[in-house]
Motif scaffolding. Structure first.
Motif, short mmCIF file in Angstrom:
data_model
loop_
_atom_site.label_atom_id
_atom_site.label_comp_id
_atom_site.label_asym_id
_atom_site.label_seq_id
_atom_site.Cartn_x
_atom_site.Cartn_y
_atom_site.Cartn_z
N LEU A 1 0.83 -1.19 0.00
CA LEU A 1 0.00 0.00 0.00
C LEU A 1 0.88 1.26 0.00
N ALA A 2 1.86 1.30 -0.86
CA ALA A 2 2.82 2.39 -0.87
C ALA A 2 2.16 3.77 -0.90
N PRO A 3 1.07 3.99 -1.66
CA PRO A 3 0.46 5.31 -1.64
C PRO A 3 -0.16 5.67 -0.29
N SER A 4 -0.33 4.69 0.60
CA SER A 4 -1.01 4.93 1.86
C SER A 4 -0.07 5.19 3.01
N LEU A 5 1.18 5.49 2.74
CA LEU A 5 2.14 5.71 3.82
C LEU A 5 1.75 6.89 4.69
N SER A 6 1.02 7.84 4.16
CA SER A 6 0.59 8.97 4.97
C SER A 6 -0.42 8.56 6.02
N VAL A 7 -0.98 7.36 5.90
CA VAL A 7 -1.93 6.84 6.88
C VAL A 7 -1.31 6.84 8.27
N MET A 8 -0.05 6.46 8.36
CA MET A 8 0.59 6.35 9.66
C MET A 8 0.82 7.72 10.28
N ALA A 9 0.71 8.77 9.49
CA ALA A 9 0.89 10.12 10.02
C ALA A 9 -0.39 10.64 10.67
N GLY A 10 -1.48 9.85 10.63
CA GLY A 10 -2.71 10.24 11.30
C GLY A 10 -3.62 11.11 10.47
N THR A 11 -3.60 10.96 9.16
CA THR A 11 -4.49 11.74 8.31
C THR A 11 -5.92 11.27 8.51
N SER A 12 -6.86 12.00 7.95
CA SER A 12 -8.26 11.64 8.11
C SER A 12 -8.72 10.79 6.93
N LEU A 13 -9.90 10.21 7.07
CA LEU A 13 -10.45 9.34 6.04
C LEU A 13 -10.90 10.17 4.84
N THR A 14 -10.77 9.57 3.66
CA THR A 14 -11.26 10.22 2.44
C THR A 14 -12.78 10.05 2.39
N THR A 15 -13.42 10.73 1.47
CA THR A 15 -14.87 10.61 1.31
C THR A 15 -15.26 9.17 0.99
N SER A 16 -14.49 8.52 0.13
CA SER A 16 -14.76 7.12 -0.21
C SER A 16 -14.61 6.22 1.01
N GLN A 17 -13.57 6.46 1.81
CA GLN A 17 -13.36 5.65 3.01
C GLN A 17 -14.47 5.89 4.03
N LEU A 18 -14.96 7.12 4.12
CA LEU A 18 -16.09 7.40 5.01
C LEU A 18 -17.32 6.61 4.58
N GLY A 19 -17.55 6.54 3.26
CA GLY A 19 -18.66 5.73 2.75
C GLY A 19 -18.48 4.26 3.08
N THR A 20 -17.25 3.79 2.99
CA THR A 20 -16.95 2.40 3.33
C THR A 20 -17.18 2.16 4.82
N LEU A 21 -16.73 3.09 5.65
CA LEU A 21 -16.92 2.95 7.10
C LEU A 21 -18.39 2.94 7.47
N VAL A 22 -19.18 3.82 6.88
CA VAL A 22 -20.62 3.86 7.15
C VAL A 22 -21.27 2.55 6.73
#
Length: 172
Positions: free
Chosen positions: A22-43
Motif C-alpha cells: 500500500l505504498a500510496p497509503s504511507l501517509s496513513v501512519m501520520a494520522g491523516t483523516s479518512l477520504t470521502t470514499s473511506q467514510l462511505g466504506t466505514l458507514v
C-alpha cells in the motif's frame, strides 16, 4: 495487554506489509483523516454490523461520527480505520470489482465475515474487533434503542422494582 498496546503492536507488524502493498497509503501512519470514499466504506461497514430493524441503523443514530470522534482520542485508531477501510475496499474489488459501499448487503456480510474470522493480529481482525466493540458500546448507550430493550429511561434512580419477581414471557 491493553488495547492501545495491542493496536500499536498490530500496526507495527503490518507496517512492512503496508509499505510493500500500500505504498500510496504511507501517509496513513501520520494520522491523516479518512477520504470521502473511506467514510462511505466505514458507514457501510458499521451499518452491516448494526443494520436497521425495529431500531435505527448505526449510521442513522450518527454513530459513525461518534466513532470518528472517539478514534481521534486514541493514538493510531484513525490509522486503523483507514487501513481497515482500505482492506474492505480491496476485498470488494477482488469480489465484485467495486468499492465496499457499493456492494449489496449479502456481499458486504461475506466480506465482514472474512474480517471477523481473519487471523488474530491482522489489520482486518483488529479493525473488526475494535470497531465492533466500540460501536456496540455506543449503540447500547444510545437512548433511541432503549425502548427495544424494554427500558424507558435509565434504570436509576428507580431501579428494577420487579427484580424479585419471576421473569415475564416476552410478547411480540
Amino acid at each position: 495487554m491493553k488495547r492501545r498496546q495491542f493496536l500499536s503492536l498490530g500496526l507495527q507488524s503490518v507496517s512492512l506489509l503496508s509499505t510493500l502493498t500500500l505504498a500510496p497509503s504511507l501517509s496513513v501512519m501520520a494520522g491523516t483523516s479518512l477520504t470521502t470514499s473511506q467514510l462511505g466504506t466505514l458507514v457501510s461497514f458499521i451499518d452491516t454490523l448494526i443494520p436497521p430493524d425495529e431500531t435505527p441503523s448505526s449510521s442513522q443514530l450518527g454513530l459513525d461520527k461518534v466513532l470518528l470522534n472517539h478514534a481521534q482520542t486514541i493514538q493510531n485508531y484513525t490509522a486503523l480505520l483507514i487501513l481497515g477501510c482500505q482492506w474492505l475496499d480491496t476485498q470488494a474489488i477482488a469480489m465484485a470489482n467495486m468499492a465496499f459501499h457499493q456492494l449489496q448487503e449479502e456481499q458486504r456480510v461475506r466480506i465482514v465475515s472474512l474480517s471477523e474470522t481473519s487471523q488474530s493480529g491482522t489489520i482486518a481482525r483488529q479493525f473488526f474487533d475494535h470497531v465492533k466493540a466500540d460501536l456496540f458500546s455506543f449503540y447500547y448507550a444510545h437512548p433511541a434503542i432503549w425502548p427495544s430493550l424494554g427500558l424507558h429511561g435509565a434504570p436509576q434512580p428507580h431501579g428494577y422494582l420487579s427484580y424479585a419477581s419471576q421473569p415475564r414471557k416476552l410478547t411480540k
